[in-house]
Design an enzyme around this catalytic site. Sequence first.
Site, PDB file in Angstrom:
ATOM      1  N   HIS A 168      61.775  19.875  -9.725  1.00 51.94           N
ATOM      2  CA  HIS A 168      62.726  18.766  -9.698  1.00 51.94           C
ATOM      3  C   HIS A 168      62.114  17.500  -9.117  1.00 51.94           C
ATOM      4  O   HIS A 168      62.343  16.401  -9.591  1.00 51.94           O
ATOM      5  CB  HIS A 168      63.940  19.156  -8.851  1.00 51.94           C
ATOM      6  CG  HIS A 168      64.880  20.046  -9.586  1.00 51.94           C
ATOM      7  ND1 HIS A 168      65.610  21.027  -8.978  1.00 51.94           N
ATOM      8  CD2 HIS A 168      65.182  20.106 -10.889  1.00 51.94           C
ATOM      9  CE1 HIS A 168      66.334  21.641  -9.878  1.00 51.94           C
ATOM     10  NE2 HIS A 168      66.095  21.103 -11.051  1.00 51.94           N
ATOM     11  N   ARG A 191      66.297  16.550 -24.318  1.00 52.33           N
ATOM     12  CA  ARG A 191      66.543  17.936 -23.874  1.00 52.33           C
ATOM     13  C   ARG A 191      68.057  18.125 -23.751  1.00 52.33           C
ATOM     14  O   ARG A 191      68.633  17.900 -22.683  1.00 52.33           O
ATOM     15  CB  ARG A 191      65.886  18.176 -22.517  1.00 52.33           C
ATOM     16  CG  ARG A 191      64.356  18.208 -22.530  1.00 52.33           C
ATOM     17  CD  ARG A 191      63.814  18.426 -21.125  1.00 52.33           C
ATOM     18  NE  ARG A 191      62.454  18.906 -21.090  1.00 52.33           N
ATOM     19  CZ  ARG A 191      61.392  18.168 -20.774  1.00 52.33           C
ATOM     20  NH1 ARG A 191      61.531  16.899 -20.454  1.00 52.33           N
ATOM     21  NH2 ARG A 191      60.183  18.706 -20.757  1.00 52.33           N
ATOM     22  N   ARG A 230      66.361  17.972 -29.490  1.00 49.98           N
ATOM     23  CA  ARG A 230      66.045  19.402 -29.460  1.00 49.98           C
ATOM     24  C   ARG A 230      67.335  20.185 -29.274  1.00 49.98           C
ATOM     25  O   ARG A 230      68.135  19.863 -28.390  1.00 49.98           O
ATOM     26  CB  ARG A 230      65.087  19.709 -28.313  1.00 49.98           C
ATOM     27  CG  ARG A 230      64.793  21.200 -28.213  1.00 49.98           C
ATOM     28  CD  ARG A 230      63.733  21.506 -27.205  1.00 49.98           C
ATOM     29  NE  ARG A 230      64.221  21.380 -25.849  1.00 49.98           N
ATOM     30  CZ  ARG A 230      63.430  21.461 -24.774  1.00 49.98           C
ATOM     31  NH1 ARG A 230      62.127  21.633 -24.929  1.00 49.98           N
ATOM     32  NH2 ARG A 230      63.923  21.363 -23.566  1.00 49.98           N
ATOM     33  N   GLU A 260      55.271  25.712 -29.049  1.00 50.54           N
ATOM     34  CA  GLU A 260      55.051  26.024 -27.634  1.00 50.54           C
ATOM     35  C   GLU A 260      54.758  27.502 -27.420  1.00 50.54           C
ATOM     36  O   GLU A 260      54.617  27.957 -26.289  1.00 50.54           O
ATOM     37  CB  GLU A 260      56.232  25.548 -26.776  1.00 50.54           C
ATOM     38  CG  GLU A 260      57.599  25.892 -27.301  1.00 50.54           C
ATOM     39  CD  GLU A 260      58.741  25.212 -26.526  1.00 50.54           C
ATOM     40  OE1 GLU A 260      58.495  24.549 -25.508  1.00 50.54           O
ATOM     41  OE2 GLU A 260      59.889  25.378 -26.957  1.00 50.54           O
ATOM     42  N   ASN A 275      53.979  22.275 -21.964  1.00 49.85           N
ATOM     43  CA  ASN A 275      54.336  22.979 -20.719  1.00 49.85           C
ATOM     44  C   ASN A 275      54.435  24.476 -20.990  1.00 49.85           C
ATOM     45  O   ASN A 275      53.830  25.299 -20.302  1.00 49.85           O
ATOM     46  CB  ASN A 275      55.682  22.491 -20.167  1.00 49.85           C
ATOM     47  CG  ASN A 275      55.732  20.986 -20.026  1.00 49.85           C
ATOM     48  OD1 ASN A 275      54.703  20.342 -19.892  1.00 49.85           O
ATOM     49  ND2 ASN A 275      56.926  20.414 -20.068  1.00 49.85           N
ATOM     50  N   ASP A 276      55.200  24.826 -22.010  1.00 47.63           N
ATOM     51  CA  ASP A 276      55.329  26.245 -22.340  1.00 47.63           C
ATOM     52  C   ASP A 276      54.081  26.780 -23.028  1.00 47.63           C
ATOM     53  O   ASP A 276      53.701  27.933 -22.824  1.00 47.63           O
ATOM     54  CB  ASP A 276      56.567  26.483 -23.222  1.00 47.63           C
ATOM     55  CG  ASP A 276      57.829  26.608 -22.377  1.00 47.63           C
ATOM     56  OD1 ASP A 276      57.769  27.317 -21.353  1.00 47.63           O
ATOM     57  OD2 ASP A 276      58.840  25.978 -22.711  1.00 47.63           O
ATOM     58  N   ARG A 308      55.286  29.143 -15.392  1.00 49.71           N
ATOM     59  CA  ARG A 308      55.246  27.706 -15.087  1.00 49.71           C
ATOM     60  C   ARG A 308      56.059  27.350 -13.847  1.00 49.71           C
ATOM     61  O   ARG A 308      55.957  26.249 -13.321  1.00 49.71           O
ATOM     62  CB  ARG A 308      55.715  26.875 -16.296  1.00 49.71           C
ATOM     63  CG  ARG A 308      57.161  27.077 -16.647  1.00 49.71           C
ATOM     64  CD  ARG A 308      57.510  26.380 -17.948  1.00 49.71           C
ATOM     65  NE  ARG A 308      58.050  25.044 -17.744  1.00 49.71           N
ATOM     66  CZ  ARG A 308      58.609  24.322 -18.708  1.00 49.71           C
ATOM     67  NH1 ARG A 308      58.667  24.801 -19.952  1.00 49.71           N
ATOM     68  NH2 ARG A 308      59.093  23.132 -18.461  1.00 49.71           N
ATOM     69  N   CYS A 332      55.267  16.586 -26.826  1.00 51.93           N
ATOM     70  CA  CYS A 332      56.359  16.148 -25.960  1.00 51.93           C
ATOM     71  C   CYS A 332      56.323  16.843 -24.609  1.00 51.93           C
ATOM     72  O   CYS A 332      57.219  16.678 -23.797  1.00 51.93           O
ATOM     73  CB  CYS A 332      57.721  16.338 -26.640  1.00 51.93           C
ATOM     74  SG  CYS A 332      58.091  18.051 -26.994  1.00 51.93           S
TER      75      CYS A 332
HETATM   76  C1  PEP Z   1      57.419  22.021 -23.133  1.00 45.47           C
HETATM   77  O1  PEP Z   1      57.548  23.247 -23.003  1.00 45.47           O
HETATM   78  O2  PEP Z   1      56.321  21.435 -23.095  1.00 45.47           O
HETATM   79  C2  PEP Z   1      58.598  21.175 -23.363  1.00 45.47           C
HETATM   80  C3  PEP Z   1      58.476  19.902 -23.679  1.00 45.47           C
HETATM   81  O3  PEP Z   1      59.824  21.743 -23.182  1.00 45.47           O
HETATM   82  P1  PEP Z   1      60.456  22.067 -21.732  1.00 45.47           P
HETATM   83  O4  PEP Z   1      59.551  21.493 -20.693  1.00 45.47           O
HETATM   84  O5  PEP Z   1      61.806  21.472 -21.728  1.00 45.47           O
HETATM   85  O6  PEP Z   1      60.457  23.566 -21.764  1.00 45.47           O
HETATM   86 MG    MG Z   2      59.400  24.190 -23.543  1.00 50.09          MG
END
Ligand code: PEP
Ligand code: MG
Length: 560
Positions: free
Chosen positions: A187, A289, A325, A414, A437-438, A448, A485
Amino acid sequence: MAELETRHGIGVSPGTASGPVVQVSPPVRPPAHEPAPADAEQATQEVRAALESVAVELESRAAAADDTAQQILKATALIARDKTLVKGAAKHLAAGKGPATAISAAVEDVAAQFEALGGYFAERVTDLRDVGSRAVAAVLGVPPPGVPPFDEPSVIIAEDLAPAETATLDRALVVGIITSAGGRTSHTAILAAQMGIPAVVQLKGATEIAPGTLVAIDGDSGEVMVDPSPAYVAAQEERRVKRESALTGLSGPGSTRDGHRVALLANIGGPEDAESAAATDVEGVGLFRTEFVFLSADKAPTVAEQTDIYRRVLEPFGERRVVVRTLDAGADKPLAFADLGPEENPALGRRGLRLSAERPELLDSQLEALAVAARETGADVRVMAPMVATAEEAAWFARRVRENGLPKSGVMIEVPAAALRAEHVLAEVEFGSLGTNDLAQYTMAADRMQGELADLLDPWQPAVLDVIAAACAGAAATGRPMGVCGEAGGDPLLALVLTGLGVSSLSMAPAKVPVVRLSLSMHSLPECQRLAAVARSARTARDALDAVREAANQEFVAIL
Ligand code: PEP
Ligand code: MG
């Protein structure tokens, strides 16, 4: 002369700053030997009132906060209102504990359950303990924990900032944020980037730096200098001024020095973010999101409620594209109304599009609302699915999008499976967007949410770059555009590598856009391609970053 001491954390919100340290007051703990209450029933009422006062206080802060902060504060207020805490405290009171001790014990009982569940729940332990500490302060009649009063521009340090703290920081006085815990997607990171405050997380020993000590922070590189010399502060300031001046006068669509277009887009979490992002120089939204809007909802929003929200998101962008999304519920972002029950490994479970397959009515109501909002606003809406693994899933989603009268569908890339088979997956839809990220989490098999695994989750990991390269090659074979993204898109050096690998859009917190625009404008496409090859031939994540730093335009590196 003061001794120079450089430390490294993870830069999560760009920019540099220096100032004296303000340490956030630690949580309020119950007294060591708190006497048992004379009347346990009466004490339970006091505990209930204390928790209610915490909820009310959080809600009143939420009312004054922006979208993402508001959702987080409301979700934290819900924790304070959860009956489990009062019931737990009542049990401890009946067993002879004092009110503050009973609250603390009840919070720890729930924290242990959250930690055992892992993922999103484990991350909420910070919020839960913050609620507990505030309630303890309320029953003891002492000031709540948090940021002490200060009146000169300062760098705030905490183990991990509770959302209630981050969301309500005074932007004019807080020049930087440092935490010893947290991660790229905590956060603190999300809110700091949104507020445009330079931030570094995972800085070991940060809470031991004495209040008042001067520190210089670099939210890009993650470097923190304790007791910097005047020369260091001056050099950092000179870099900042040079960067500001390089940024001034640079605007409009993103492109490399030789004119290769790379769209620069915003990541948003709701209507208020949409309004503030639309006022900045971005080409649209690369990731809305939608689940962020419903984090604290206990029942599924109706089509009419959703239409209203989506209209408010689309309107500010006029003719600019908005990539929406569909609900990415589950794992780190559970929604009460879309809960399929406990799972052993939520990140590998029925989340994202897998949940939509299980609860198709949620997806259909979302698509229906989006179609109405798109018609009413005339917006350029593109819908994408989260957590797609196979071509069949992509085809299933595209069909549903078409059936609901929406023109363009896409998928998040992802999951490594989808990246490796991008040619087949993208053949079913109009575009792909790399969720780095994923993608890093699943490529490296590293949760993560675990700040301790930050090194493995680094998108500079050569294995992650190889998977991205495979996805881009697959996209190129179909002629479909591939964007990014995830957080990687907002890293100005990694943005060059991604461009070299073939991505055609980068979506990020709007505060990160100007430096990425500058970075692109100072490199040609062939240079980006060379940087991509340099990064992929490195042995480690650190080597990849260092090699790209060395091979990039040194005029740009000098002002980073
Ligand atoms: C990601 O996984 O990179 C992504 C953009 O989605 P989130 O961070 O919302 O899982
Ligand atoms: Mg993601």
